[in-house]
Structure formats: C-alpha cells, structure tokens
Design a protein around this motif. Structure first.
Motif, PDB file in Angstrom:
ATOM      1  N   THR A   1     -12.554  22.867 -19.900  1.00 37.11           N
ATOM      2  CA  THR A   1     -13.469  22.678 -18.782  1.00 37.11           C
ATOM      3  C   THR A   1     -13.803  21.197 -18.674  1.00 37.11           C
ATOM      4  O   THR A   1     -14.135  20.562 -19.672  1.00 37.11           O
ATOM      5  N   VAL A   2     -13.701  20.674 -17.446  1.00 37.98           N
ATOM      6  CA  VAL A   2     -14.101  19.299 -17.183  1.00 37.98           C
ATOM      7  C   VAL A   2     -15.191  19.334 -16.123  1.00 37.98           C
ATOM      8  O   VAL A   2     -15.026  19.941 -15.061  1.00 37.98           O
ATOM      9  N   VAL A   3     -16.309  18.696 -16.440  1.00 45.46           N
ATOM     10  CA  VAL A   3     -17.399  18.532 -15.482  1.00 45.46           C
ATOM     11  C   VAL A   3     -17.254  17.120 -14.921  1.00 45.46           C
ATOM     12  O   VAL A   3     -17.429  16.140 -15.647  1.00 45.46           O
ATOM     13  N   PHE A   4     -16.886  17.028 -13.650  1.00 45.51           N
ATOM     14  CA  PHE A   4     -16.696  15.744 -12.986  1.00 45.51           C
ATOM     15  C   PHE A   4     -17.993  15.341 -12.300  1.00 45.51           C
ATOM     16  O   PHE A   4     -18.598  16.153 -11.589  1.00 45.51           O
ATOM     17  N   GLU A   5     -18.410  14.092 -12.500  1.00 46.75           N
ATOM     18  CA  GLU A   5     -19.581  13.534 -11.833  1.00 46.75           C
ATOM     19  C   GLU A   5     -19.150  12.222 -11.185  1.00 46.75           C
ATOM     20  O   GLU A   5     -18.693  11.312 -11.871  1.00 46.75           O
ATOM     21  N   LEU A   6     -19.306  12.131  -9.870  1.00 48.04           N
ATOM     22  CA  LEU A   6     -18.803  10.976  -9.126  1.00 48.04           C
ATOM     23  C   LEU A   6     -19.918  10.278  -8.365  1.00 48.04           C
ATOM     24  O   LEU A   6     -20.647  10.906  -7.591  1.00 48.04           O
ATOM     25  N   ASP A   7     -20.018   8.980  -8.570  1.00 45.74           N
ATOM     26  CA  ASP A   7     -20.917   8.126  -7.801  1.00 45.74           C
ATOM     27  C   ASP A   7     -20.105   7.564  -6.640  1.00 45.74           C
ATOM     28  O   ASP A   7     -19.159   6.803  -6.849  1.00 45.74           O
ATOM     29  N   ALA A   8     -20.459   7.963  -5.430  1.00 43.50           N
ATOM     30  CA  ALA A   8     -19.748   7.488  -4.239  1.00 43.50           C
ATOM     31  C   ALA A   8     -20.711   6.784  -3.288  1.00 43.50           C
ATOM     32  O   ALA A   8     -20.485   6.733  -2.081  1.00 43.50           O
ATOM     33  N   LYS A   9     -21.786   6.204  -3.812  1.00 43.48           N
ATOM     34  CA  LYS A   9     -22.818   5.559  -2.978  1.00 43.48           C
ATOM     35  C   LYS A   9     -22.262   4.416  -2.141  1.00 43.48           C
ATOM     36  O   LYS A   9     -22.802   4.121  -1.077  1.00 43.48           O
ATOM     37  N   ALA A  10     -21.213   3.759  -2.594  1.00 42.18           N
ATOM     38  CA  ALA A  10     -20.658   2.619  -1.863  1.00 42.18           C
ATOM     39  C   ALA A  10     -19.874   3.033  -0.622  1.00 42.18           C
ATOM     40  O   ALA A  10     -19.579   2.200   0.231  1.00 42.18           O
ATOM     41  N   VAL A  11     -19.564   4.318  -0.500  1.00 43.40           N
ATOM     42  CA  VAL A  11     -18.790   4.801   0.642  1.00 43.40           C
ATOM     43  C   VAL A  11     -19.757   5.265   1.728  1.00 43.40           C
ATOM     44  O   VAL A  11     -20.699   6.010   1.467  1.00 43.40           O
ATOM     45  N   LYS A  12     -19.503   4.833   2.954  1.00 43.10           N
ATOM     46  CA  LYS A  12     -20.365   5.198   4.089  1.00 43.10           C
ATOM     47  C   LYS A  12     -19.803   6.404   4.830  1.00 43.10           C
ATOM     48  O   LYS A  12     -18.594   6.634   4.852  1.00 43.10           O
ATOM     49  N   ASP A  13     -20.673   7.172   5.456  1.00 42.95           N
ATOM     50  CA  ASP A  13     -20.299   8.309   6.306  1.00 42.95           C
ATOM     51  C   ASP A  13     -19.412   9.326   5.591  1.00 42.95           C
ATOM     52  O   ASP A  13     -18.339   9.697   6.074  1.00 42.95           O
ATOM     53  N   ILE A  14     -19.869   9.794   4.465  1.00 45.49           N
ATOM     54  CA  ILE A  14     -19.104  10.772   3.691  1.00 45.49           C
ATOM     55  C   ILE A  14     -19.219  12.150   4.335  1.00 45.49           C
ATOM     56  O   ILE A  14     -20.315  12.631   4.608  1.00 45.49           O
ATOM     57  N   LYS A  15     -18.051  12.755   4.550  1.00 44.46           N
ATOM     58  CA  LYS A  15     -18.000  14.118   5.079  1.00 44.46           C
ATOM     59  C   LYS A  15     -17.496  15.096   4.017  1.00 44.46           C
ATOM     60  O   LYS A  15     -17.998  16.200   3.897  1.00 44.46           O
ATOM     61  N   THR A  16     -16.471  14.682   3.261  1.00 45.88           N
ATOM     62  CA  THR A  16     -15.924  15.532   2.199  1.00 45.88           C
ATOM     63  C   THR A  16     -15.616  14.699   0.968  1.00 45.88           C
ATOM     64  O   THR A  16     -15.223  13.538   1.071  1.00 45.88           O
ATOM     65  N   VAL A  17     -15.811  15.316  -0.196  1.00 42.40           N
ATOM     66  CA  VAL A  17     -15.469  14.686  -1.475  1.00 42.40           C
ATOM     67  C   VAL A  17     -14.741  15.736  -2.302  1.00 42.40           C
ATOM     68  O   VAL A  17     -15.179  16.893  -2.391  1.00 42.40           O
ATOM     69  N   GLY A  18     -13.634  15.331  -2.905  1.00 46.53           N
ATOM     70  CA  GLY A  18     -12.870  16.282  -3.697  1.00 46.53           C
ATOM     71  C   GLY A  18     -12.080  15.599  -4.794  1.00 46.53           C
ATOM     72  O   GLY A  18     -12.151  14.383  -4.983  1.00 46.53           O
ATOM     73  N   ILE A  19     -11.326  16.415  -5.514  1.00 46.65           N
ATOM     74  CA  ILE A  19     -10.478  15.953  -6.604  1.00 46.65           C
ATOM     75  C   ILE A  19      -9.082  16.526  -6.364  1.00 46.65           C
ATOM     76  O   ILE A  19      -8.946  17.682  -5.954  1.00 46.65           O
ATOM     77  N   ARG A  20      -8.073  15.728  -6.658  1.00 48.28           N
ATOM     78  CA  ARG A  20      -6.692  16.219  -6.650  1.00 48.28           C
ATOM     79  C   ARG A  20      -6.057  15.820  -7.975  1.00 48.28           C
ATOM     80  O   ARG A  20      -6.371  14.769  -8.520  1.00 48.28           O
TER      81      ARG A  20
END
Length: 120
Positions: free
Chosen positions: A27-46
């Motif tokens: 199990t991996v718990v992913f935590e992502l700081d995306a504060k620098a990105v503007k107008d976020i609609k979707t966030v995911g992992i591939r």
C-alpha cells in the motif's frame, strides 16, 4: 535410458521446480502538494503496476485540512519498487525526466510525499 532422454527429464524437472518470486500486498499513500498549479480540475497518478497504468489517471482527492491531494493505492507485487508520475489537468509532471520511484523495502505501507513537478 540414453543421454538425450536424461537431458529432457532434467530440463522438465528444472522447469517444474524453478523459483517463483514471492509477491506481497503493498500500500502506498500518496500525498501531493500542487499549490503552485493554478486552476486545478483533476489530479491523478499514472504508473507501472496495477491498479495504476500509463493510460488513465488514478484519481487523487483534495484534503482541505492540509491542502494536499491524496490517494491510497494497494496492489500485489513481487517488485522492490514501482514507477509513477503525477498528472494535473491531464498534464504529466517531470517532462523529459525519469519517473518517480517508490521503494517498498520491508514495509507493507509507505507514505510518499511530493510536490508537483519537483523532485526531492
């Protein structure tokens, strides 16, 4: 028994007793700081290993308590690590750079903290 028959028997026995790498639930718990990105609609992992893949985002959810995007991914693997990238609004991070890696070590659960498009 001739030498050829003995060789065939040994080859078959070798195939039947070959080593199989053990696999474990990880199990991996992913935590992502995306504060620098503007107008976020979707966030995911591939990534490489199921349930991740390189064609579709594994969705991350925004946690307003700490302003991070989070996802918990569980899969069965015999590998020591997996590779992945974060995706915001369908746009991959770390373009023209190596994938991120998370190493499992001997833990069943790993917490992976990151900032979008920045390596540690």
């Amino acid at each position: 028994m001739n030498a050829f028959t003995k060789l065939i028997i040994l080859a078959v026995l070798g195939l039947l007793t070959s080593c199989v790498q053990p696999s474990y639930n990880r199990t991996v718990v992913f935590e992502l700081d995306a504060k620098a990105v503007k107008d976020i609609k979707t966030v995911g992992i591939r990534g490489n290993d199921k349930p991740l893949n390189w064609e579709n985002d594994y969705p991350m959810q925004f946690d307003p308590k700490d302003s991070l995007y989070k996802a918990t991914v569980t899969g069965k693997t015999g590998y020591l690590f997996t590779e992945f990238k974060f995706v915001v609004n369908g746009d991959f991070e770390l373009k023209e750079r190596d994938n991120r890696k998370v190493y499992f070590k001997n833990q069943d659960t790993i917490v992976y903290k990151a900032t979008f498009d920045k390596l540690p």
